[in-house]
Design a protein around this motif. Structure first.
Motif, mmCIF file in Angstrom:
data_model
loop_
_atom_site.group_PDB
_atom_site.id
_atom_site.type_symbol
_atom_site.label_atom_id
_atom_site.label_comp_id
_atom_site.label_asym_id
_atom_site.label_seq_id
_atom_site.Cartn_x
_atom_site.Cartn_y
_atom_site.Cartn_z
ATOM 1 N N ARG A 164 41.021 82.978 6.888
ATOM 2 C CA ARG A 164 40.310 82.625 5.623
ATOM 3 C C ARG A 164 41.618 82.602 4.562
ATOM 4 N NH1 ARG A 164 35.253 82.744 4.327
ATOM 5 N NH2 ARG A 164 34.926 83.908 6.423
ATOM 6 N N SER A 165 42.457 83.498 4.950
ATOM 7 C CA SER A 165 43.659 83.579 3.760
ATOM 8 C C SER A 165 44.659 82.605 3.909
ATOM 9 C CB SER A 165 44.356 85.029 3.863
ATOM 10 O OG SER A 165 44.831 84.863 5.266
ATOM 11 N N MET A 166 44.425 81.570 4.802
ATOM 12 C CA MET A 166 45.405 80.401 4.885
ATOM 13 C C MET A 166 44.825 79.170 4.997
ATOM 14 S SD MET A 166 46.746 80.809 8.938
ATOM 15 C CE MET A 166 47.578 79.193 8.880
ATOM 16 N N LEU A 167 43.525 79.246 5.238
ATOM 17 C CA LEU A 167 42.837 77.853 4.946
ATOM 18 C C LEU A 167 41.753 77.891 3.791
ATOM 19 C CD1 LEU A 167 42.037 77.429 8.837
ATOM 20 C CD2 LEU A 167 43.947 76.253 7.626
ATOM 21 N N GLY A 168 41.466 76.814 3.402
ATOM 22 C CA GLY A 168 40.423 76.803 2.386
ATOM 23 C C GLY A 168 38.983 76.872 3.225
ATOM 24 N N GLU A 169 38.008 77.175 2.346
ATOM 25 C CA GLU A 169 36.596 77.230 2.911
ATOM 26 C C GLU A 169 36.110 76.064 3.541
ATOM 27 O OE1 GLU A 169 34.361 79.647 3.326
ATOM 28 O OE2 GLU A 169 35.959 81.199 2.403
ATOM 29 N N GLY A 170 36.603 74.906 2.968
ATOM 30 C CA GLY A 170 36.335 73.644 3.852
ATOM 31 C C GLY A 170 37.030 73.289 5.189
ATOM 32 N N ALA A 171 38.350 73.668 5.281
ATOM 33 C CA ALA A 171 38.764 73.544 6.391
ATOM 34 C C ALA A 171 38.513 74.687 7.488
ATOM 35 C CB ALA A 171 40.319 73.724 6.269
ATOM 36 N N LEU A 172 37.997 75.875 7.146
ATOM 37 C CA LEU A 172 37.429 76.989 7.905
ATOM 38 C C LEU A 172 36.357 76.513 8.396
ATOM 39 C CD1 LEU A 172 38.249 79.837 8.815
ATOM 40 C CD2 LEU A 172 36.925 80.677 7.026
ATOM 41 N N ARG A 173 35.305 75.705 7.539
ATOM 42 C CA ARG A 173 34.036 75.405 8.114
ATOM 43 C C ARG A 173 34.320 73.966 9.159
ATOM 44 N NH1 ARG A 173 32.541 76.058 2.640
ATOM 45 N NH2 ARG A 173 32.748 73.924 2.354
ATOM 46 N N ALA A 174 35.340 73.464 8.915
ATOM 47 C CA ALA A 174 35.518 72.473 9.810
ATOM 48 C C ALA A 174 36.145 72.914 11.128
ATOM 49 C CB ALA A 174 36.547 71.507 9.098
ATOM 50 N N PHE A 175 36.955 73.807 11.032
ATOM 51 C CA PHE A 175 37.486 74.476 12.273
ATOM 52 C C PHE A 175 36.149 75.090 13.154
ATOM 53 C CE2 PHE A 175 38.879 78.803 14.182
ATOM 54 C CZ PHE A 175 39.362 78.181 15.257
ATOM 55 N N GLU A 176 35.565 75.677 12.412
ATOM 56 C CA GLU A 176 34.336 76.537 13.191
ATOM 57 C C GLU A 176 33.214 75.477 13.810
ATOM 58 O OE1 GLU A 176 32.375 79.120 10.230
ATOM 59 O OE2 GLU A 176 34.116 80.673 10.463
ATOM 60 N N GLN A 177 33.071 74.245 13.081
ATOM 61 C CA GLN A 177 32.174 73.392 13.444
ATOM 62 C C GLN A 177 32.987 72.700 14.884
ATOM 63 O OE1 GLN A 177 31.637 70.557 10.407
ATOM 64 N NE2 GLN A 177 30.108 72.036 9.136
ATOM 65 N N ALA A 178 34.281 72.559 14.941
ATOM 66 C CA ALA A 178 34.920 71.763 16.159
ATOM 67 C C ALA A 178 34.930 72.621 17.278
ATOM 68 C CB ALA A 178 36.136 71.584 15.431
ATOM 69 N N LEU A 179 34.873 74.150 16.977
ATOM 70 C CA LEU A 179 34.815 75.070 18.170
ATOM 71 C C LEU A 179 34.122 74.715 19.218
ATOM 72 C CD1 LEU A 179 35.947 78.479 16.427
ATOM 73 C CD2 LEU A 179 37.263 77.002 18.019
ATOM 74 N N GLY A 180 32.592 74.436 18.718
ATOM 75 C CA GLY A 180 31.568 74.143 19.785
ATOM 76 C C GLY A 180 31.673 73.064 20.491
ATOM 77 N N GLY A 181 32.447 72.031 20.244
ATOM 78 C CA GLY A 181 33.022 70.856 20.962
ATOM 79 C C GLY A 181 33.943 71.090 21.702
ATOM 80 N N ASP A 182 34.767 72.186 21.631
ATOM 81 C CA ASP A 182 36.007 72.259 22.252
ATOM 82 C C ASP A 182 35.769 72.956 23.885
ATOM 83 O OD1 ASP A 182 38.562 72.699 23.222
ATOM 84 O OD2 ASP A 182 39.398 72.642 21.379
ATOM 85 N N PRO A 183 36.281 72.041 24.885
ATOM 86 C CA PRO A 183 35.836 72.980 26.100
ATOM 87 C C PRO A 183 36.887 74.020 26.460
ATOM 88 C CG PRO A 183 36.954 70.864 26.511
ATOM 89 C CD PRO A 183 36.796 70.776 24.951
ATOM 90 N N ARG A 184 37.788 74.259 25.657
ATOM 91 C CA ARG A 184 38.818 75.400 25.825
ATOM 92 C C ARG A 184 38.147 76.743 25.407
ATOM 93 N NH1 ARG A 184 43.787 73.144 22.845
ATOM 94 N NH2 ARG A 184 42.160 72.652 21.477
#
Length: 264
Positions: free
Chosen positions: A44-64
């Protein structure tokens, strides 16, 4: 001729048999040494809220990444990376283990001696007038010789018994001392194992630190990749929803270039 006089002589023999019991025990102690390294990266300290939300949304679709106990978790060599949605902290844990063992040796030598005493008796007779050479000196000499011979014979007869007694004393001593010797060997093995675990654990800790640094670097790269992919998908969806034309994506080294045309 006078009545003969008698003389009795006793001879003793002290016999001894030495024994020796040598006890040695070897004990092996085994266990595991562990080296661990942890790092918490506040995204949160290195990413903006938009980028953080984008990361969280992408996690669910990443098989790793797998959903485990309320957090996303990704396995890495020697550990895992965890992220809790909403918290914003990325935790990396590296834990290395290695089997270790140490040997403890203890010994004890116990010595002793079993003894016995035998007595031989000899008799002689003599005449006051020395009739037929039966003097007192001769009688004493003969009695002494008989006593000595008898004592030697009895000592020889009891020697085997004494040898067996010495063997039994050695066996008893070994049985009595064996547990204490084994306990000492075990104590030495456990002490050596503790030292070994400390040395190996320090080495594993250094290796874990080095691996953590590499995993941290790669994980942040993957995070940025997921964010970029999420943004790219959002732009792609926007372009499709608005009937954009000449849509193109260039995935370069460290960047994604998206181009499309829309009517004003």
């Amino acid at each position: 001729m006078c009545n003969p006089r008698r003389v009795k002589v006793r001879a003793t023999r002290r016999i001894a048999e030495a024994w020796r019991a040598e006890i040695e025990r070897t004990v092996t102690a085994s266990g595991e040494a562990t080296g661990e390294s942890r790092l918490t990266q506040p995204l949160r300290s290195m990413l903006g809220e938009g980028a953080l939300r984008a990361f969280e949304q992408a996690l669910g679709g990443d098989p790793r990444w797998e959903w485990v106990d309320g957090e996303y978790r990704m396995r890495v060599p020697g550990g895992h990376v965890a992220y809790q949605p909403g918290v914003g902290d990325l935790e990396i844990v590296i834990s290395l283990t290695e089997a270790v063992e140490a040997v403890g040796i203890a010994g004890k030598v116990v010595e002793g001696e079993v003894t016995d005493e035998v007595e031989g008796v000899g008799q002689g007779s003599w005449e006051n007038d020395g009739w037929r050479g039966r003097t007192k000196e001769r009688a004493e000499r003969e009695a002494r010789e008989q006593a000595e011979a008898s004592a030697d014979r009895l000592a020889a007869e009891r020697a085997e018994r004494l040898r067996l007694a010495a063997q039994e004393a050695a066996r008893y001593s070994m049985s009595a001392e064996a547990e204490a010797v084994e306990d000492e060997a075990r104590r030495r093995a456990e002490s050596a194992l503790a030292e070994r675990r400390l040395v190996v654990g320090q080495d594993l800790g250094q290796r874990a630190d080095a691996r953590l640094a590499e995993v941290h670097r790669q994980t942040l790269k993957d995070v940025m990749g997921l964010i970029a992919a999420s943004y790219a998908q959002a732009i792609r969806d926007f372009a499709q929803q608005n009937n954009a034309e000449n849509y193109s994506v260039v995935d370069g080294e460290g960047f994604i270039e998206i181009q499309f045309e829309m009517e004003a």
